[in-house]
Write a protein that holds these residues in place. Structure first.
Motif, PDB file in Angstrom:
ATOM      1  N   ALA A 171       0.935  -1.179   0.104  1.00 43.18           N
ATOM      2  CA  ALA A 171       0.059   0.103   0.031  1.00 43.18           C
ATOM      3  C   ALA A 171       0.918   1.186   0.081  1.00 43.18           C
ATOM      4  CB  ALA A 171      -0.915  -0.024   1.174  1.00 43.18           C
ATOM      5  N   ALA A 172       2.012   1.141   0.824  1.00 46.59           N
ATOM      6  CA  ALA A 172       3.009   2.384   0.748  1.00 46.59           C
ATOM      7  C   ALA A 172       3.487   2.726  -0.669  1.00 46.59           C
ATOM      8  CB  ALA A 172       4.083   1.979   1.807  1.00 46.59           C
ATOM      9  N   VAL A 173       3.938   1.660  -1.223  1.00 47.06           N
ATOM     10  CA  VAL A 173       4.517   1.829  -2.609  1.00 47.06           C
ATOM     11  C   VAL A 173       3.464   2.184  -3.645  1.00 47.06           C
ATOM     12  CG1 VAL A 173       5.874   0.743  -4.561  1.00 47.06           C
ATOM     13  CG2 VAL A 173       6.402   0.159  -2.156  1.00 47.06           C
ATOM     14  N   TRP A 174       2.320   1.561  -3.213  1.00 44.63           N
ATOM     15  CA  TRP A 174       1.201   2.172  -4.387  1.00 44.63           C
ATOM     16  C   TRP A 174       0.861   3.354  -4.257  1.00 44.63           C
ATOM     17  CZ3 TRP A 174      -1.868  -1.343  -7.346  1.00 44.63           C
ATOM     18  CH2 TRP A 174      -3.033  -0.784  -8.111  1.00 44.63           C
ATOM     19  N   GLN A 175       0.778   4.013  -3.069  1.00 45.17           N
ATOM     20  CA  GLN A 175       0.424   5.466  -2.859  1.00 45.17           C
ATOM     21  C   GLN A 175       1.436   6.467  -3.048  1.00 45.17           C
ATOM     22  OE1 GLN A 175      -1.179   5.225   1.054  1.00 45.17           O
ATOM     23  NE2 GLN A 175      -2.873   3.696   0.508  1.00 45.17           N
ATOM     24  N   ASN A 176       2.704   6.053  -3.140  1.00 46.55           N
ATOM     25  CA  ASN A 176       3.914   6.924  -3.027  1.00 46.55           C
ATOM     26  C   ASN A 176       4.844   6.564  -4.420  1.00 46.55           C
ATOM     27  OD1 ASN A 176       6.012   8.624  -2.746  1.00 46.55           O
ATOM     28  ND2 ASN A 176       6.491   7.677  -0.805  1.00 46.55           N
ATOM     29  N   GLN A 177       4.713   7.328  -5.241  1.00 45.20           N
ATOM     30  CA  GLN A 177       5.286   7.252  -6.533  1.00 45.20           C
ATOM     31  C   GLN A 177       6.968   7.486  -6.451  1.00 45.20           C
ATOM     32  OE1 GLN A 177       3.205   9.364  -6.216  1.00 45.20           O
ATOM     33  NE2 GLN A 177       3.227  11.234  -7.407  1.00 45.20           N
ATOM     34  N   PHE A 178       7.316   7.946  -5.260  1.00 40.53           N
ATOM     35  CA  PHE A 178       8.704   8.478  -4.874  1.00 40.53           C
ATOM     36  C   PHE A 178       9.294   7.556  -3.918  1.00 40.53           C
ATOM     37  CE2 PHE A 178       6.188  12.317  -5.648  1.00 40.53           C
ATOM     38  CZ  PHE A 178       6.726  12.822  -6.753  1.00 40.53           C
TER      39      PHE A 178
END
Length: 232
Positions: free
Chosen positions: A135-142
């Motif tokens: 979820a963290a990677v999904w929501q953060n393109q950085f």
């Protein structure tokens, strides 16, 4: 093509993980190729990681692409040398942790085994960690593996980032702790190396973000928890 790249990316992670975890279990005295907990853990990991990476590659390509970078960034991105060293050290720790678990389960027996309900709780925690991490990677393109300059980088303060500042690290710790319990190695849970390495990494990341992103200090004041909401 994106789905194929995602499958290759997933296998590049899953195959070494399976070798480091299952091969020592098979070769250790008293070990076995048919280790139920180990096979179940790897089966769960395969289904989740492959499915999540394909979904991310198709529906969140920016988030997928940022995770495909290596642990040593291009010179143009100005990655601190200490970050590259820290990441390589972290990989070594993870490999040692994976090998240690089957050796402890079948040979060392450093601590008494946990009750079956605790083992089940560990599996649930590991699954929760996988959800939080992805979820963290999904929501953060950085959410790059490295600490370096990214064009257009900004503070992400929605979704899981509205609860804790470092959900990617929190999810990984949940996976490590839950996995150790499910696989039957209380000693692997008791080690502090993963936690210490994670806290060091967070300290490095936050120092860099405070210096490069003007809004990060305000975000850190609003979202106090680094790994646990409102607590730590």
């Amino acid at each position: 093509m994106r789905a194929i790249r995602a499958l290759r990316s997933a296998l590049a992670f899953l195959i070494p993980t399976a070798v480091l975890l299952l091969l020592p279990a098979a070769l250790a005295p008293g070990g076995t190729w048919l280790w139920p907990q180990g096979l179940a853990f790897m089966g769960l990991l395969c289904v989740f990681v492959i499915g999540a990476r394909i979904a991310m590659a198709v529906y969140r390509p920016a988030s997928f692409e940022v995770r495909q970078g290596g642990f040593v960034a291009d010179k143009a991105k100005r990655q601190p040398l200490i970050d590259a060293i820290a990441l390589m050290s972290y990989l070594v720790l993870l490999a040692m942790w994976l090998v240690f678990i089957p050796l402890d389960v079948f040979v060392l027996h450093l601590l008494p085994p946990v009750a079956s309900w605790v083992s089940g709780l560990g599996l649930a925690t590991a699954i929760g960690g996988l959800f939080v991490t992805h979820a963290a990677v999904w929501q953060n393109q950085f959410a790059a593996p490295t600490i370096d300059e990214q064009a257009g980088q900004q503070v992400i303060d929605s979704g899981v980032y509205a609860l804790i500042r470092h959900p990617l690290y929190a999810g990984n710790l949940m996976l490590f702790a839950g996995g150790a319990l499910w696989l039957g190695s209380s000693a692997a849970l008791a080690t502090v190396t993963q936690l210490a390495a994670t806290l060091w990494r967070i300290r490095m990341a936050e120092a860099y973000l405070r210096k490069t992103l003007p809004d990060y200090a305000d975000y850190a004041r609003r979202v106090r928890g680094r790994l646990i909401p409102y607590v730590f």
